[in-house]
Design a protein around this motif. Structure first.
Motif, PDB file in Angstrom:
ATOM      1  N   TYR A   1       0.829  -1.206   0.000  1.00  0.00           N
ATOM      2  CA  TYR A   1       0.000   0.000   0.000  1.00  0.00           C
ATOM      3  C   TYR A   1       0.862   1.254   0.000  1.00  0.00           C
ATOM      4  CZ  TYR A   1      -2.844   3.824   1.685  1.00  0.00           C
ATOM      5  OH  TYR A   1      -3.444   5.055   1.813  1.00  0.00           O
ATOM      6  N   TYR A   2       1.868   1.293   0.862  1.00  0.00           N
ATOM      7  CA  TYR A   2       2.683   2.503   0.956  1.00  0.00           C
ATOM      8  C   TYR A   2       3.606   2.703  -0.248  1.00  0.00           C
ATOM      9  CZ  TYR A   2       0.955   3.809   5.503  1.00  0.00           C
ATOM     10  OH  TYR A   2       0.127   4.225   6.541  1.00  0.00           O
ATOM     11  N   LYS A   3       3.723   1.694  -1.098  1.00  0.00           N
ATOM     12  CA  LYS A   3       4.448   1.852  -2.355  1.00  0.00           C
ATOM     13  C   LYS A   3       3.535   2.339  -3.478  1.00  0.00           C
ATOM     14  CE  LYS A   3       8.234  -1.443  -1.640  1.00  0.00           C
ATOM     15  NZ  LYS A   3       8.858  -2.703  -2.130  1.00  0.00           N
ATOM     16  N   SER A   4       2.219   2.261  -3.261  1.00  0.00           N
ATOM     17  CA  SER A   4       1.262   2.687  -4.289  1.00  0.00           C
ATOM     18  C   SER A   4       1.147   4.204  -4.309  1.00  0.00           C
ATOM     19  CB  SER A   4      -0.114   2.074  -4.000  1.00  0.00           C
ATOM     20  OG  SER A   4      -0.712   2.690  -2.855  1.00  0.00           O
ATOM     21  N   PRO A   5       0.623   4.781  -5.412  1.00  0.00           N
ATOM     22  CA  PRO A   5       0.455   6.245  -5.470  1.00  0.00           C
ATOM     23  C   PRO A   5      -0.401   6.790  -4.331  1.00  0.00           C
ATOM     24  CG  PRO A   5       0.247   5.294  -7.662  1.00  0.00           C
ATOM     25  CD  PRO A   5       0.308   4.139  -6.712  1.00  0.00           C
ATOM     26  N   LEU A   6      -1.511   6.109  -4.015  1.00  0.00           N
ATOM     27  CA  LEU A   6      -2.361   6.568  -2.921  1.00  0.00           C
ATOM     28  C   LEU A   6      -1.631   6.461  -1.592  1.00  0.00           C
ATOM     29  CD1 LEU A   6      -5.099   7.562  -1.899  1.00  0.00           C
ATOM     30  CD2 LEU A   6      -5.854   5.177  -1.793  1.00  0.00           C
ATOM     31  N   GLY A   7      -0.864   5.401  -1.411  1.00  0.00           N
ATOM     32  CA  GLY A   7      -0.113   5.231  -0.172  1.00  0.00           C
ATOM     33  C   GLY A   7       0.928   6.318   0.023  1.00  0.00           C
ATOM     34  N   ARG A   8       1.606   6.700  -1.037  1.00  0.00           N
ATOM     35  CA  ARG A   8       2.624   7.751  -0.915  1.00  0.00           C
ATOM     36  C   ARG A   8       1.992   9.099  -0.562  1.00  0.00           C
ATOM     37  NH1 ARG A   8       4.895   4.920  -5.421  1.00  0.00           N
ATOM     38  NH2 ARG A   8       3.923   6.384  -6.885  1.00  0.00           N
ATOM     39  N   ILE A   9       0.847   9.393  -1.178  1.00  0.00           N
ATOM     40  CA  ILE A   9       0.169  10.660  -0.881  1.00  0.00           C
ATOM     41  C   ILE A   9      -0.369  10.666   0.543  1.00  0.00           C
ATOM     42  CG2 ILE A   9      -1.849  12.066  -1.430  1.00  0.00           C
ATOM     43  CD1 ILE A   9       0.359  12.481  -3.388  1.00  0.00           C
ATOM     44  N   SER A  10      -1.020   9.588   0.960  1.00  0.00           N
ATOM     45  CA  SER A  10      -1.593   9.549   2.314  1.00  0.00           C
ATOM     46  C   SER A  10      -0.482   9.604   3.360  1.00  0.00           C
ATOM     47  CB  SER A  10      -2.460   8.297   2.496  1.00  0.00           C
ATOM     48  OG  SER A  10      -1.696   7.115   2.358  1.00  0.00           O
ATOM     49  N   ARG A  11       0.653   8.963   3.084  1.00  0.00           N
ATOM     50  CA  ARG A  11       1.774   9.026   4.023  1.00  0.00           C
ATOM     51  C   ARG A  11       2.258  10.470   4.185  1.00  0.00           C
ATOM     52  NH1 ARG A  11       6.963   5.755   2.339  1.00  0.00           N
ATOM     53  NH2 ARG A  11       6.744   7.165   0.565  1.00  0.00           N
ATOM     54  N   ALA A  12       2.382  11.186   3.081  1.00  0.00           N
ATOM     55  CA  ALA A  12       2.847  12.576   3.155  1.00  0.00           C
ATOM     56  C   ALA A  12       1.887  13.438   3.951  1.00  0.00           C
ATOM     57  CB  ALA A  12       3.019  13.140   1.748  1.00  0.00           C
ATOM     58  N   LEU A  13       0.582  13.239   3.757  1.00  0.00           N
ATOM     59  CA  LEU A  13      -0.413  14.061   4.439  1.00  0.00           C
ATOM     60  C   LEU A  13      -0.468  13.762   5.941  1.00  0.00           C
ATOM     61  CD1 LEU A  13      -3.292  13.892   1.782  1.00  0.00           C
ATOM     62  CD2 LEU A  13      -1.682  15.771   2.175  1.00  0.00           C
ATOM     63  N   VAL A  14      -0.409  12.492   6.289  1.00  0.00           N
ATOM     64  CA  VAL A  14      -0.459  12.122   7.707  1.00  0.00           C
ATOM     65  C   VAL A  14       0.856  12.475   8.398  1.00  0.00           C
ATOM     66  CG1 VAL A  14      -0.676  10.195   9.328  1.00  0.00           C
ATOM     67  CG2 VAL A  14      -2.171  10.313   7.325  1.00  0.00           C
ATOM     68  N   ARG A  15       1.961  12.318   7.691  1.00  0.00           N
ATOM     69  CA  ARG A  15       3.261  12.630   8.284  1.00  0.00           C
ATOM     70  C   ARG A  15       3.345  14.099   8.690  1.00  0.00           C
ATOM     71  NH1 ARG A  15       7.842  10.721   4.611  1.00  0.00           N
ATOM     72  NH2 ARG A  15       6.954  12.361   3.295  1.00  0.00           N
TER      73      ARG A  15
ATOM     74  N   ASP B   1      -6.384  16.682  12.461  1.00  0.00           N
ATOM     75  CA  ASP B   1      -7.122  15.780  11.573  1.00  0.00           C
ATOM     76  C   ASP B   1      -6.404  15.691  10.237  1.00  0.00           C
ATOM     77  OD1 ASP B   1      -9.659  15.341  13.230  1.00  0.00           O
ATOM     78  OD2 ASP B   1      -9.549  17.524  13.136  1.00  0.00           O
ATOM     79  N   GLY B   2      -6.562  14.562   9.561  1.00  0.00           N
ATOM     80  CA  GLY B   2      -5.893  14.377   8.285  1.00  0.00           C
ATOM     81  C   GLY B   2      -6.698  13.502   7.348  1.00  0.00           C
ATOM     82  N   LEU B   3      -6.232  13.429   6.122  1.00  0.00           N
ATOM     83  CA  LEU B   3      -6.846  12.627   5.058  1.00  0.00           C
ATOM     84  C   LEU B   3      -8.275  13.070   4.761  1.00  0.00           C
ATOM     85  CD1 LEU B   3      -5.529   8.996   5.679  1.00  0.00           C
ATOM     86  CD2 LEU B   3      -4.593  10.801   4.239  1.00  0.00           C
ATOM     87  N   PHE B   4      -8.400  14.287   4.254  1.00  0.00           N
ATOM     88  CA  PHE B   4      -9.705  14.772   3.802  1.00  0.00           C
ATOM     89  C   PHE B   4      -9.986  14.333   2.360  1.00  0.00           C
ATOM     90  CE2 PHE B   4      -8.649  17.525   7.314  1.00  0.00           C
ATOM     91  CZ  PHE B   4      -9.861  17.759   7.939  1.00  0.00           C
ATOM     92  N   MET B   5      -8.969  13.932   1.634  1.00  0.00           N
ATOM     93  CA  MET B   5      -9.151  13.464   0.264  1.00  0.00           C
ATOM     94  C   MET B   5      -9.818  12.092   0.269  1.00  0.00           C
ATOM     95  SD  MET B   5      -5.323  12.107  -0.766  1.00  0.00           S
ATOM     96  CE  MET B   5      -5.942  11.190  -2.181  1.00  0.00           C
ATOM     97  N   PRO B   6     -10.575  11.742  -0.757  1.00  0.00           N
ATOM     98  CA  PRO B   6     -11.181  10.404  -0.814  1.00  0.00           C
ATOM     99  C   PRO B   6     -10.128   9.342  -1.085  1.00  0.00           C
ATOM    100  CG  PRO B   6     -11.687  11.648  -2.803  1.00  0.00           C
ATOM    101  CD  PRO B   6     -11.014  12.597  -1.875  1.00  0.00           C
ATOM    102  N   PRO B   7     -10.315   8.125  -0.557  1.00  0.00           N
ATOM    103  CA  PRO B   7      -9.332   7.050  -0.741  1.00  0.00           C
ATOM    104  C   PRO B   7      -9.461   6.384  -2.104  1.00  0.00           C
ATOM    105  CG  PRO B   7     -11.128   6.285   0.626  1.00  0.00           C
ATOM    106  CD  PRO B   7     -11.398   7.740   0.363  1.00  0.00           C
ATOM    107  N   MET B   8      -9.046   7.082  -3.130  1.00  0.00           N
ATOM    108  CA  MET B   8      -9.177   6.598  -4.497  1.00  0.00           C
ATOM    109  C   MET B   8      -7.832   6.692  -5.204  1.00  0.00           C
ATOM    110  SD  MET B   8     -12.758   8.561  -5.426  1.00  0.00           S
ATOM    111  CE  MET B   8     -12.773   7.933  -7.106  1.00  0.00           C
TER     112      MET B   8
END
Length: 243
Positions: free
Chosen positions: A11-25, A174-181
Motif C-alpha cells: 500500500y505505501y508503495k502505491s500512489p495513494l499510499g505515498r500521498i496519504s503518508r505525506a499528508l499524515v506525516r 485531523d488528516g486525510l480529507f481526500m477520498p481514498p481513491m
C-alpha cells in the motif's frame, strides 16, 4: 481484521499510499515537537512516518506486532525493528519519551490493556501520539487501505480511552480529507481536497491524530495475567508395579 506486513508495504508503495503518508506525516511532525535527545518508539506499522526522528532523537525503535509481521527498517544501517507482543513489550518501565502509534490501536483486541502497557513504558511527562481511523470517516469504510481495517474510533471514544488510562490529550489534528481513491485526478488534487475538507471541519477527515501527556499515577491497575506455563505437581520416584 489486521493487515499483514506484505499488504502494508504494498500500500505505501502505491500512489495513494505515498500521498496519504505525506499528508499524515505532516500532522505527526507537527504534533511530535522537538525530538532532540528523546527516546522514540514507533508502534504498529509506524516506520513510514519515523524517518524524521532518526537524526534528532537519542534512539528510535520500531515495534511491530506478531500477527502483522515485521520488516527491517531503516534501509541503511542496523535494523531498529522488533517483532513483539504489543501487550508485553520488552522495555523497562518509564523508558520511552514519545510513542508514535500508527496502524496499532485499532488492531489490538484489548485496547485497555494496550493503554496500560503504554502507560508503563512511558517516561514521566512523556507523550503518546496516536493516529487512528475516524469512525464515520470515508477511509474507515474502504477496506482497500490499511485505514479501513480494524476498529475505528470517534474523537469522544479516543479521549475517554486516553483519560481513563492516565493520558491527558494536549493537541488534536485531523488528516486525510481526500477520498481514498487511486484516481490520478484525485491524487493530483490531494492538497485541494485537504484545504476544502478543513472548511467543513473534523467530521470530513479520515484519521484522528492526538498527542497526550502521561499523568503521574495510573488510573487503572494492570490486570493480573494468567500464567503462560502449566505448573506440574512434584513427582517422586517409585518402582514399577509388578503384575
Amino acid at each position: 481484521m489486521s493487515s499483514d506486513i506484505g499488504r502494508l508495504i504494498a500500500y505505501y508503495k502505491s500512489p495513494l499510499g505515498r500521498i496519504s503518508r505525506a499528508l499524515v506525516r505532516e500532522q505527526i511532525i507537527a504534533l511530535a515537537g522537538d525530538l532532540k535527545g528523546r527516546r522514540v518508539l514507533g508502534l504498529g506499522f509506524a516506520t513510514p512516518y519515523l524517518r524524521f526522528a532518526l537524526a534528532p532523537a537519542e534512539r528510535v525503535l520500531a515495534f511491530m506486532p506478531e500477527r502483522q509481521g515485521a520488516s527491517a527498517w531503516p534501509r541503511e544501517g542496523p535494523s531498529h525493528t522488533v517483532l513483539c507482543d504489543p501487550l508485553e513489550m520488552p522495555l523497562a518501565d518509564a523508558s520511552i519519551d514519545l510513542t508514535i502509534a500508527v496502524h496499532a490501536l485499532e488492531h489490538v483486541a484489548d485496547a485497555e490493556e494496550l493503554m496500560r502497557e503504554l502507560w508503563r513504558i512511558t517516561a514521566p511527562n512523556g507523550h503518546l501520539l496516536l493516529v487512528v481511523p475516524r469512525r464515520r470517516g470515508i477511509w474507515a469504510q474502504r477496506e482497500a487501505t490499511p485505514f479501513g481495517q480494524g476498529s475505528p474510533y470517534s474523537g469522544g471514544q479516543l479521549e475517554k480511552l486516553l483519560r481513563d488510562h492516565s493520558f491527558v490529550p494536549e493537541a488534536w489534528r485531523d488528516g486525510l480529507f481526500m477520498p481514498p481513491m487511486q484516481s490520478s485526478l484525485v491524487l493530483r488534487s490531494a492538497r485541494f481536497f485537504e484545504r476544502v475538507g478543513r472548511l467543513f471541519g473534523p467530521p470530513m477527515s479520515g484519521v484522528i491524530c492526538v498527542r497526550a501527556r502521561k499523568e503521574a499515577f495510573p488510573a487503572v491497575p494492570r490486570r493480573k495475567r494468567a500464567e503462560r506455563y502449566v505448573r506440574l505437581p512434584g513427582l517422586s520416584t517409585a518402582t514399577a508395579r509388578s503384575s
